[in-house]
Design an enzyme around this catalytic site. Structure first.
Site, short mmCIF file in Angstrom:
data_model
loop_
_atom_site.label_atom_id
_atom_site.label_comp_id
_atom_site.label_asym_id
_atom_site.label_seq_id
_atom_site.Cartn_x
_atom_site.Cartn_y
_atom_site.Cartn_z
CG ASP A 211 -0.73 5.42 3.64
OD1 ASP A 211 -1.17 5.33 2.47
OD2 ASP A 211 -1.15 6.28 4.44
NE ARG B 187 -7.81 3.35 -1.39
CZ ARG B 187 -7.24 4.41 -0.85
NH1 ARG B 187 -6.97 5.48 -1.57
NH2 ARG B 187 -6.93 4.43 0.43
NE ARG C 22 -10.02 11.99 6.64
CZ ARG C 22 -8.96 11.47 6.04
NH1 ARG C 22 -8.32 12.14 5.12
NH2 ARG C 22 -8.51 10.27 6.37
CE1 TYR D 129 -3.80 14.13 -1.33
CE2 TYR D 129 -5.97 13.36 -0.66
CZ TYR D 129 -4.72 13.11 -1.21
OH TYR D 129 -4.40 11.83 -1.63
CB THR E 252 -8.81 10.68 -3.23
OG1 THR E 252 -8.06 11.32 -2.19
CG2 THR E 252 -9.38 9.37 -2.71
CG HIS F 11 -5.31 2.20 6.23
ND1 HIS F 11 -4.32 1.58 5.51
CD2 HIS F 11 -5.52 3.40 5.60
CE1 HIS F 11 -3.94 2.37 4.50
NE2 HIS F 11 -4.66 3.46 4.53
CG HIS G 108 -1.90 1.19 1.15
ND1 HIS G 108 -3.18 1.07 0.62
CD2 HIS G 108 -1.79 2.48 1.53
CE1 HIS G 108 -3.79 2.25 0.69
NE2 HIS G 108 -2.97 3.12 1.24
CB CYS G 109 3.22 2.84 -1.45
SG CYS G 109 3.60 1.67 -2.75
CG HIS G 110 -0.96 6.55 -2.07
ND1 HIS G 110 -2.13 5.92 -2.45
CD2 HIS G 110 -1.01 6.60 -0.72
CE1 HIS G 110 -2.84 5.62 -1.38
NE2 HIS G 110 -2.19 6.02 -0.31
#
Ligand SMILES: O=C(O)/C=C(\CC(=O)C(=O)O)C(=O)O
Length: 303
Positions: free
Chosen positions: A257, A124, A130, A49, A77, A181, A31-33
């Site tokens: 993450d 996903r 939020r 954001y 996102t 998570h 899990h990383c971006h």
């Protein structure tokens, strides 16, 4: 195009320590971006954001520094359903990265096929209010049915308090379902209390449900933080993650993450996050399942 970061944005930790815990050979950061870079892959207009840049090369450098062999890159996102940055990273990885995309109902079969060829193996669905605007459940179920035919799975991200309301939808999904998570438990509540019990029941009663035991830095209330050489970070999260690992050793995944979107109070040293792993997976067998066998079965089943 240039972007201005969200006020108060914390950039990823620049110089992580070499972890003391040596991950097993072939370990996967599941899990990383990647973020942009914004000048090359602009952030989506509907984003909630605006992050710093976090490029594929920086991700691959982190992978090597921490001792991992592969990555699973999850669409963040801030890129909406524009998967170009994630796909570019998967393609550039030489087979060492697979991806999880965000798609809309309007995606064509040939576009899905293209994502598959780039290394995408899941979509996903994000329910954290939020982060995303609401998408109707019938649209998500239609997407799940289509990607199921490609052998992909669905990754779900939600807050623990929303599980009761989402239960019927989640349990109707036809695919393997991977929870981000641990469904974001409130770790100030008891590990054997009704809220976390509901999550454990979700996994116990549904053999297709997996969980990432990731993000202690996001879930922790009392710490201590993974900074300044701390070898026992986020102690309040350990009982939760360890319970999941020990109860479902064949259905758990772990990820850094990185680059840790939206953290508000501190940015962890990723090397120390790796040192968190033996606290939640105390035996070499559990560590091998968590870091190698399980992610390989889900993302590289052909090997
Ligand atoms: O990185 C994560 O998993 C968690 C996120 C960000 C996120 O999911 C996204 O932007 O896609 C969060 O809690 O803000």
């Amino acid at each position: 195009m240039t972007f201005t970061k969200t006020p108060g944005w914390l950039d990823w930790y620049a110089d992580p320590i070499k972890p003391r815990f040596q991950v097993p050979a072939g370990a996967v950061d599941a899990h990383c971006h990647v973020f942009g870079p914004g000048a090359q892959f602009p952030f989506a207009p509907e984003r909630k954001y605006t992050p710093c840049d976090a490029s594929k090369d920086q991700l691959f450098a982190l992978r090597d520094r921490l001792g991992f062999a592969r990555n699973v890159i999850v669409q963040a996102t801030c890129h909406g359903a524009d998967n170009r940055a994630m796909v570019d990273a998967c393609r550039a990885s030489g087979g060492k990265a697979r991806g999880v995309a965000t798609v809309k109902r309007s995606i064509s079969d040939s576009e899905l096929q293209e994502l598959h060829e780039a290394g995408v193996r899941g979509v996903r669905f994000n329910f954290v209010k939020r982060l995303v605007d609401f998408t109707p459940k019938d649209e998500l179920m239609e997407i799940a049915g289509r990607i199921h035919k490609l052998g992909w799975h669905v990754v779900i991200y939600f807050e623990a308090v929303d599980l009761p309301e989402l239960w019927d939808f989640f349990t109707a999904l036809p695919t393997t379902v991977v929870v981000d998570h641990m469904g974001r438990p409130d770790v100030s509540k008891p590990v054997d209390g009704p809220e976390f019990e509901l999550f454990l029941r979700f996994m116990r009663e549904h053999g297709n449900v997996w969980s990432k035991v990731s993000c202690p830095e996001r879930l922790s209330v009392t710490g201590p933080r993974a900074l300044d050489g701390e070898q026992a970070a986020y102690r309040d999260v350990v009982p939760f993650a360890r319970r999941v690992v020990e109860a479902f050793p064949d259905r758990v995944l772990w990820g850094t993450d990185w680059p840790h979107p939206n953290l508000k109070d501190h940015m962890p040293d990723d090397g120390l996050l790796v040192d968190f792993i033996p606290h939640i997976a105390p035996t070499t067998e559990l560590q091998r399942k968590l870091l190698v066998d399980n992610p390989m079965r889900l993302y590289w089943p052909e090997e």
